[in-house]
Design a protein around this motif. Structure first.
Motif, short mmCIF file in Angstrom:
data_model
loop_
_atom_site.label_atom_id
_atom_site.label_comp_id
_atom_site.label_asym_id
_atom_site.label_seq_id
_atom_site.Cartn_x
_atom_site.Cartn_y
_atom_site.Cartn_z
N VAL A 98 0.91 -1.13 0.14
CA VAL A 98 -0.35 0.31 0.05
C VAL A 98 0.89 1.39 0.05
O VAL A 98 2.11 0.87 0.83
CB VAL A 98 -0.81 -0.34 1.34
CG1 VAL A 98 -1.79 -1.13 1.43
CG2 VAL A 98 -0.08 -0.25 2.46
N PRO A 99 0.39 2.38 -0.91
CA PRO A 99 1.38 3.75 -0.53
C PRO A 99 1.52 4.25 0.91
O PRO A 99 0.70 3.75 1.48
CB PRO A 99 0.21 4.44 -1.07
CG PRO A 99 -0.98 3.76 -1.94
CD PRO A 99 -0.58 2.66 -1.50
N ASN A 100 2.50 4.25 0.67
CA ASN A 100 3.79 5.44 2.33
C ASN A 100 2.75 6.42 2.20
O ASN A 100 2.87 7.60 2.05
CB ASN A 100 5.37 4.82 2.16
CG ASN A 100 5.42 5.12 3.70
OD1 ASN A 100 4.49 6.01 5.11
ND2 ASN A 100 6.37 5.21 3.62
N THR A 101 1.82 6.42 3.33
CA THR A 101 1.39 7.86 3.70
C THR A 101 1.69 8.53 4.95
O THR A 101 1.26 9.53 5.51
CB THR A 101 -0.57 7.76 4.24
OG1 THR A 101 -0.23 6.82 5.26
CG2 THR A 101 -0.56 7.19 3.01
N TYR A 102 2.69 7.75 5.71
CA TYR A 102 3.55 8.83 7.23
C TYR A 102 4.56 9.56 6.28
O TYR A 102 5.19 10.38 5.29
CB TYR A 102 4.19 7.49 7.21
CG TYR A 102 3.78 6.12 8.19
CD1 TYR A 102 3.20 6.55 9.72
CD2 TYR A 102 3.53 5.25 7.76
CE1 TYR A 102 2.81 5.50 9.92
CE2 TYR A 102 2.64 4.14 7.87
CZ TYR A 102 2.38 4.02 9.86
OH TYR A 102 1.39 3.60 10.21
N GLN A 103 4.19 10.41 7.32
CA GLN A 103 4.93 11.80 7.50
C GLN A 103 6.03 11.68 8.52
O GLN A 103 6.28 11.15 9.71
CB GLN A 103 4.56 12.52 7.58
CG GLN A 103 3.28 13.19 6.68
CD GLN A 103 2.74 14.52 6.70
OE1 GLN A 103 2.64 14.56 7.41
NE2 GLN A 103 1.49 14.42 6.06
N ILE A 104 7.63 13.05 8.13
CA ILE A 104 8.63 12.55 8.83
C ILE A 104 8.31 13.64 10.43
O ILE A 104 7.61 15.00 10.04
CB ILE A 104 9.38 13.51 8.09
CG1 ILE A 104 10.22 12.64 6.87
CG2 ILE A 104 10.78 13.82 9.23
CD1 ILE A 104 11.06 13.49 6.37
N GLY A 105 8.70 13.17 11.26
CA GLY A 105 8.28 13.56 12.68
C GLY A 105 6.54 12.94 13.26
O GLY A 105 6.04 13.12 13.99
N GLU A 106 5.86 11.56 12.70
CA GLU A 106 4.79 11.13 12.89
C GLU A 106 5.82 10.41 13.90
O GLU A 106 6.64 9.32 14.02
CB GLU A 106 4.34 10.97 11.69
CG GLU A 106 3.02 10.18 11.77
CD GLU A 106 2.27 9.70 11.12
OE1 GLU A 106 1.27 8.73 11.15
OE2 GLU A 106 2.24 9.93 9.77
N VAL A 107 4.82 10.45 15.05
CA VAL A 107 5.11 8.88 16.29
C VAL A 107 3.58 7.49 15.96
O VAL A 107 3.34 8.14 15.61
CB VAL A 107 4.92 9.76 17.72
CG1 VAL A 107 5.19 9.04 18.23
CG2 VAL A 107 5.43 11.06 17.70
N CYS A 108 4.90 6.73 15.41
CA CYS A 108 4.30 5.58 15.49
C CYS A 108 4.24 4.31 16.24
O CYS A 108 5.78 4.59 16.84
CB CYS A 108 4.99 4.48 13.81
SG CYS A 108 3.98 5.95 12.45
N GLN A 109 3.30 2.98 16.07
CA GLN A 109 3.63 2.41 17.37
C GLN A 109 4.41 0.75 16.39
O GLN A 109 4.70 0.77 15.53
CB GLN A 109 2.76 1.84 17.95
CG GLN A 109 2.80 0.43 18.52
CD GLN A 109 1.09 0.12 19.36
OE1 GLN A 109 0.55 -0.04 19.32
NE2 GLN A 109 1.33 -0.83 20.99
N ILE A 110 5.01 0.43 16.48
CA ILE A 110 5.78 -0.61 16.34
C ILE A 110 5.73 -2.06 16.69
O ILE A 110 5.05 -2.29 17.89
CB ILE A 110 7.65 -0.89 16.52
CG1 ILE A 110 8.24 0.31 16.36
CG2 ILE A 110 7.61 -1.76 15.79
CD1 ILE A 110 9.54 0.08 16.56
N LEU A 111 5.08 -3.07 15.70
CA LEU A 111 3.98 -4.52 15.47
C LEU A 111 5.10 -5.21 15.13
O LEU A 111 5.40 -5.01 13.76
CB LEU A 111 2.79 -4.13 14.77
CG LEU A 111 1.94 -2.41 15.43
CD1 LEU A 111 1.04 -3.41 14.03
CD2 LEU A 111 1.69 -3.05 16.65
N THR A 112 6.10 -6.56 15.75
CA THR A 112 6.78 -7.02 15.67
C THR A 112 5.78 -8.21 14.71
O THR A 112 7.16 -8.27 13.01
CB THR A 112 7.07 -7.98 16.70
OG1 THR A 112 5.62 -8.42 17.32
CG2 THR A 112 7.55 -7.20 17.54
N LYS A 113 5.04 -8.76 14.39
CA LYS A 113 4.13 -9.20 13.19
C LYS A 113 5.00 -10.30 12.89
O LYS A 113 5.23 -10.06 11.53
CB LYS A 113 3.66 -8.58 12.60
CG LYS A 113 2.69 -7.71 13.19
CD LYS A 113 1.84 -7.44 11.43
CE LYS A 113 0.48 -5.95 11.91
NZ LYS A 113 -0.26 -5.89 10.52
#
Length: 293
Positions: free
Chosen positions: A175-190
């Motif tokens: 899927v297209p990458n919609t994240y932005q620099i500086g955005e805070v995310c949670q890491i999912l190991t999966k």
């Protein structure tokens, strides 16, 4: 009177006649009869035994991975070794990576055995064959394996064939990458062994790639696929607060304080909020005062 010596004639020997070949026959055209050997078909019991033994060969690395996981989970190494990694190195000659690859491969093998067509007993025979499947969601792993088996004309596919099948599925499901620099995310190991220990951690996006992001956690920078990230949807001010907290934690973490302190800092790196409580702020302030002259 001198006389010239006579030349001697070279002796020639005739090969003894072969009683099986008539004098008029050409030896190169002789036909030799070879009696046919009848190969008996496998009995029903032999077919069953063969399949059982084949399954044992197939499952050898799977059984090893399952055994390692149980040794780790039950901490059966604790009477002789401080850590599981040290135990595997001394007992089996495994590196840390080798042990975890076997355990991860056992999980994938178990998934394939449960979900692939039971009439098709083509299953992996070593860890190297299934390693590419770790990049896919468990639901997509059987599809990739079946495609690899078909590409190998019904035989056990090589690592390269499996990798090609995985790549095709990844390209189809990206899927297209919609994240932005500086955005805070949670890491999912999966089921990604490269992210072991990072599950649930927050991460700040520092670079946006086609199908991944480079992110910063409290102790390192790493590249993570999109399926292993989930945005917290913080407001810009909240993202800025997390960045400031990250800088503070990183400075204290890299100072080499006691292990118990590092565990506390790691717990801050898994907070699901963009602020510290009063007590957390006080403890972090004390640690900063300890390392800053």
């Amino acid at each position: 009177m001198n006389t010239r010596p006579r030349k001697r004639k070279k002796a020639t020997s005739a090969a003894p006649p072969n009683p099986d070949i008539a004098p008029s026959e050409d030896p190169t055209s002789v036909t030799i009869d070879v009696p046919a050997v009848e190969v008996p078909e496998l009995t029903e019991q032999e077919q069953s035994d063969r399949l059982l033994l084949e399954r044992k060969v197939e499952r050898a690395f799977f059984e090893a991975g399952k055994a390692l996981a149980e040794l780790r989970d039950r901490r059966l190494y604790r009477s002789t070794h401080r850590t599981f990694e040290e135990y595997c190195r001394d007992r089996f000659g495994h590196s840390r990576r080798q042990s975890y690859l076997l355990m991860d491969a056992a999980v994938i093998f178990d998934n394939l055995e449960q979900k692939c067509d039971r009439n098709d007993h083509i299953l992996p025979t070593n860890e190297w064959q299934v390693r590419p499947l770790a990049k896919l969601e468990p639901d997509l792993q059987p599809e990739a394996w079946q495609q690899a088996v078909e590409s190998a004309k019904g035989k056990v596919p090589s690592h390269r064939i499996v990798k090609d099948a995985v790549q095709k599925i990844m390209e189809r499901t990206q899927v297209p990458n919609t994240y932005q620099i500086g955005e805070v995310c949670q890491i999912l190991t999966k089921d990604n062994p490269d992210l072991r220990g990072k599950g649930g951690c927050w991460a700040i996006v520092t670079a946006v790639n086609n199908f991944s992001c480079t992110v910063r956690t409290w102790d390192r920078e790493l590249t993570v696929g999109l399926k292993h990230l989930k945005s917290f949807n913080y407001l810009p001010d909240e993202c800025q607060q997390v960045q400031e907290i990250c800088d503070r934690i990183s400075q204290v973490y890299s100072s080499g304080l006691e292990e118990s302190v590092q565990r506390f800092l790691e717990s801050l790196g898994k907070l699901r909020r963009a602020y510290l409580t009063g007590l957390e702020e006080k403890v972090l302030g004390l640690l900063e005062a300890e390392i800053i002259p």
